[in-house]
Scaffold this motif. Structure first.
Motif, PDB file in Angstrom:
ATOM      1  N   ALA A  82     116.705  32.979 -19.622  1.00  7.52           N
ATOM      2  CA  ALA A  82     115.972  31.867 -20.236  1.00  7.52           C
ATOM      3  C   ALA A  82     116.953  31.063 -21.085  1.00  7.52           C
ATOM      4  O   ALA A  82     117.685  31.629 -21.898  1.00  7.52           O
ATOM      5  N   GLU A  83     116.962  29.753 -20.880  1.00  7.88           N
ATOM      6  CA  GLU A  83     117.801  28.835 -21.656  1.00  7.88           C
ATOM      7  C   GLU A  83     116.889  28.094 -22.622  1.00  7.88           C
ATOM      8  O   GLU A  83     115.928  27.450 -22.202  1.00  7.88           O
ATOM      9  N   TYR A 109     109.753  43.112 -20.575  1.00  9.47           N
ATOM     10  CA  TYR A 109     110.755  43.971 -21.208  1.00  9.47           C
ATOM     11  C   TYR A 109     111.867  43.073 -21.709  1.00  9.47           C
ATOM     12  O   TYR A 109     112.542  42.413 -20.919  1.00  9.47           O
ATOM     13  N   PHE A 110     112.001  42.993 -23.036  1.00  8.49           N
ATOM     14  CA  PHE A 110     112.970  42.083 -23.639  1.00  8.49           C
ATOM     15  C   PHE A 110     114.386  42.553 -23.383  1.00  8.49           C
ATOM     16  O   PHE A 110     114.708  43.729 -23.524  1.00  8.49           O
ATOM     17  N   GLY A 111     115.235  41.592 -23.077  1.00  8.04           N
ATOM     18  CA  GLY A 111     116.661  41.852 -22.921  1.00  8.04           C
ATOM     19  C   GLY A 111     117.406  41.398 -24.148  1.00  8.04           C
ATOM     20  O   GLY A 111     116.826  41.161 -25.215  1.00  8.04           O
ATOM     21  N   ARG A 112     118.681  41.239 -23.986  1.00  4.56           N
ATOM     22  CA  ARG A 112     119.521  40.860 -25.122  1.00  4.56           C
ATOM     23  C   ARG A 112     119.778  39.360 -25.121  1.00  4.56           C
ATOM     24  O   ARG A 112     119.667  38.695 -24.095  1.00  4.56           O
ATOM     25  N   ASN A 113     120.120  38.855 -26.281  1.00  4.88           N
ATOM     26  CA  ASN A 113     120.554  37.462 -26.375  1.00  4.88           C
ATOM     27  C   ASN A 113     121.920  37.342 -25.707  1.00  4.88           C
ATOM     28  O   ASN A 113     122.725  38.267 -25.754  1.00  4.88           O
ATOM     29  N   LEU A 114     122.164  36.216 -25.083  1.00  5.66           N
ATOM     30  CA  LEU A 114     123.423  35.998 -24.366  1.00  5.66           C
ATOM     31  C   LEU A 114     124.289  34.982 -25.084  1.00  5.66           C
ATOM     32  O   LEU A 114     123.819  34.167 -25.831  1.00  5.66           O
TER      33      LEU A 114
END
Length: 114
Positions: A82-83, A109-114
């Motif tokens: 997601a941007e 399911y939340f991932g990490r910030n990029l």
């Protein structure tokens, strides 16, 4: 690829596009009446609460890049990047469960910030 699998893949892709376009009407038509949404912040919330909590008043997302999409029977799994308009981005996984041609539930399911 079966017609049902193709149809469900299109539904998932259209959901993300409609979210970007703030088209609750389109997404509402994709969901069962007893739709539930779960995430680390939400425990099986109903469709009305989903639209209140998960659809911001001001646009947050600039785009979704679907990196992985698999359909198996009544389930779909999506990994996307997601941007955000503020320049941030993150990666999540969402699991969809279908009933007929409509989405009955989504688990995020939340991932990490990029």
């Amino acid at each position: 690829m079966s017609d049902m699998r193709t149809s469900r893949e299109q539904t998932v892709r259209h959901l993300y596009a409609a979210y970007l376009d703030d088209r609750k009407d389109i997404v509402g038509a994709m969901l069962t009446e007893d739709f539930t949404f779960s995430s680390p912040r939400d425990d099986h919330i109903d469709r009305a609460t989903y639209f209140e909590r998960c659809w911001p008043k001001e646009p947050v997302f600039r785009g979704f890049d679907i990196e992985f999409l698999a359909i198996d029977g009544d389930e779909a799994v999506v990994r996307y990047r997601a941007e955000k308009w503020d320049g941030g981005s993150f990666r999540n996984i969402e699991c969809f469960r279908f009933r007929g041609d409509k989405i009955a539930s989504v688990d995020v399911y939340f991932g990490r910030n990029l």
